[in-house]
Design a protein around this motif. Structure first.
Motif, PDB file in Angstrom:
ATOM      1  N   LYS A 227      41.492   2.027  29.923  1.00 14.64           N
ATOM      2  CA  LYS A 227      41.489   2.128  31.072  1.00 14.64           C
ATOM      3  C   LYS A 227      40.874   3.369  32.297  1.00 14.64           C
ATOM      4  O   LYS A 227      39.719   3.125  33.365  1.00 14.64           O
ATOM      5  N   SER A 228      40.948   4.341  31.300  1.00 12.76           N
ATOM      6  CA  SER A 228      39.684   5.635  32.282  1.00 12.76           C
ATOM      7  C   SER A 228      38.512   5.079  32.408  1.00 12.76           C
ATOM      8  O   SER A 228      37.882   5.544  33.545  1.00 12.76           O
ATOM      9  N   PHE A 229      37.736   4.476  31.307  1.00 13.45           N
ATOM     10  CA  PHE A 229      36.113   4.402  31.002  1.00 13.45           C
ATOM     11  C   PHE A 229      35.683   3.383  32.069  1.00 13.45           C
ATOM     12  O   PHE A 229      35.181   3.797  32.962  1.00 13.45           O
ATOM     13  N   LEU A 230      36.975   2.207  32.418  1.00 11.31           N
ATOM     14  CA  LEU A 230      36.759   1.641  33.351  1.00 11.31           C
ATOM     15  C   LEU A 230      36.971   1.593  34.298  1.00 11.31           C
ATOM     16  O   LEU A 230      35.277   0.663  35.198  1.00 11.31           O
TER      17      LEU A 230
ATOM     18  N   ARG B  40      31.788  -4.240  26.411  1.00  4.98           N
ATOM     19  CA  ARG B  40      31.886  -3.911  25.043  1.00  4.98           C
ATOM     20  C   ARG B  40      31.752  -2.362  25.011  1.00  4.98           C
ATOM     21  O   ARG B  40      32.281  -1.966  23.335  1.00  4.98           O
ATOM     22  N   LEU B  41      30.955  -1.696  25.333  1.00  5.45           N
ATOM     23  CA  LEU B  41      30.047  -0.064  25.087  1.00  5.45           C
ATOM     24  C   LEU B  41      31.547   0.136  25.393  1.00  5.45           C
ATOM     25  O   LEU B  41      31.923   1.729  25.013  1.00  5.45           O
ATOM     26  N   LEU B  42      32.530   0.103  26.507  1.00 11.49           N
ATOM     27  CA  LEU B  42      33.631   0.480  26.910  1.00 11.49           C
ATOM     28  C   LEU B  42      34.637   0.665  25.897  1.00 11.49           C
ATOM     29  O   LEU B  42      35.357   1.830  25.655  1.00 11.49           O
ATOM     30  N   VAL B  43      34.972  -0.577  25.055  1.00 15.59           N
ATOM     31  CA  VAL B  43      35.926  -0.912  23.918  1.00 15.59           C
ATOM     32  C   VAL B  43      35.785  -0.058  22.710  1.00 15.59           C
ATOM     33  O   VAL B  43      36.683   0.969  22.214  1.00 15.59           O
ATOM     34  N   CYS B  44      33.968   0.513  23.160  1.00 11.60           N
ATOM     35  CA  CYS B  44      33.705   1.201  21.431  1.00 11.60           C
ATOM     36  C   CYS B  44      34.128   2.088  21.822  1.00 11.60           C
ATOM     37  O   CYS B  44      33.895   3.349  20.718  1.00 11.60           O
ATOM     38  N   LEU B  45      33.330   3.020  22.844  1.00 19.04           N
ATOM     39  CA  LEU B  45      33.883   4.219  22.997  1.00 19.04           C
ATOM     40  C   LEU B  45      35.672   4.364  23.617  1.00 19.04           C
ATOM     41  O   LEU B  45      35.513   5.891  22.387  1.00 19.04           O
ATOM     42  N   ALA B  46      36.636   4.153  23.683  1.00 20.27           N
ATOM     43  CA  ALA B  46      37.892   4.361  23.620  1.00 20.27           C
ATOM     44  C   ALA B  46      37.799   4.299  22.423  1.00 20.27           C
ATOM     45  O   ALA B  46      39.319   5.048  21.619  1.00 20.27           O
ATOM     46  N   SER B  47      37.754   3.442  21.217  1.00 18.86           N
ATOM     47  CA  SER B  47      38.631   3.586  20.196  1.00 18.86           C
ATOM     48  C   SER B  47      37.549   3.954  18.490  1.00 18.86           C
ATOM     49  O   SER B  47      37.313   4.374  18.011  1.00 18.86           O
TER      50      SER B  47
END
Length: 289
Positions: free
Chosen positions: A57-60, A26-33
């Motif tokens: 994808k980069s964060f992941l 969830r945090l990665l999606v929040c960061l990306a968006s």
């Protein structure tokens, strides 16, 4: 890919290596968006843009390689303050707040105390002390120029005045003396089985690893502290929970009095403190064993 699909995808990818994979996902999606959790949960079918999907994808990938979340976010909370962090500084740990608590206790009765933090890194400790004691004069050192750059940014962010010096421990301090010296030095032995490989892979090893069973830097700091402490000044160091007895021995051999070890949030020995006695024994480094 929608918010929810991205969360599920990241959770599946991270589950084999991370305990709370859904939280990270969830945090990665929040960061990306550039969203917060409320928006994420309220709009699960919202589509990620192409740019957001690339960032996600980069964060992941980075998180999947074990890179700490704090480096992905670029911030970490300590002492209820938020600090800028990157790969040049050690990520502040909650247990280190004990070091701040004890330092504040030992300088409580001192007027306009002079405080030195050795190996400041992000300056989390120095900033916390300066925020709590705005009458104090705080000096912080680090051997790493990139770390000092981050430290200065954090001091500016929290609007505190700290003098920063590029120095290998006490090397560039001349004959200056302080009322309290605090330090969270490298104290993990290279072969320590408790050391997670992600730490050595992503955090600065020079801020974590110390030779001689993790005691090399602690010994140097304790041995030379008397040169930079006023009479009845205090030294406080963080150390490994299995090193307490050895650290107390070093304090006692250098003439410190009222030496005691304080537990961290988990009840493990974490910080040792002592006061410089006027009749400190004159010992050499070799005498400390």
């Amino acid at each position: 890919m929608t918010f929810q699909q991205a969360v599920e995808y990241a959770t599946t990818r991270l589950s084999p290596i991370i305990d709370n994979a859904r939280f990270d996902a969830r945090l990665l999606v929040c960061l990306a968006s550039d969203s917060d959790l409320t928006k994420l949960l309220a709009h699960p079918t919202k589509q990620l843009t192409n740019e957001e999907l690339t960032a996600f994808k980069s964060f992941l990938t980075r998180r999947g390689r074990g890179e700490p979340l704090a480096y992905l976010v670029g911030e970490k909370e300590f002492w209820s303050l938020t600090f800028i962090v990157n790969q040049h500084v050690l990520i502040p740990r909650p247990d280190t707040e004990v070091l701040v608590e004890i330092a504040l206790r030992v300088i409580a009765e001192k007027q306009t105390p002079r405080i030195l933090e050795l190996g400041t890194g992000s300056a989390a400790i120095a900033v916390a002390l300066a925020k709590e004691r705005d009458d104090a004069t705080v000096t912080a050192t680090d051997i790493s120029a990139p770390a000092l750059k981050i430290a200065k940014q954090n001091a500016a962010r929290h609007q505190v005045s700290i003098r920063f010096i590029c120095s290998d421990w006490y090397q560039n301090l001349g004959a200056e003396k302080f009322d309290a010296i605090v330090c969270n030095p490298p104290y993990v032995a290279p072969e320590d089985s408790h050391l997670h490989p992600h730490v050595t892979r992503h955090e600065p090893t020079e801020a974590v690893i110390s030779n001689h069973n993790g005691l090399q830097n602690l010994k140097l700091i304790i041995t030379d502290a008397h040169r930079h402490l006023h009479v009845n000044g205090s030294l406080l160091v963080e150390h490994g929970f299995k090193q307490a007895a050895q650290v107390r021995k070093l304090f006692n051999q250098r003439g410190f009095k009222h030496v005691q070890t304080h537990p961290d949030l988990s009840g493990r020995d974490r910080v040792t403190s002592g006061h410089l006695h006027p009749q400190r024994k004159s010992l050499h480094l070799d005498d400390t064993g």
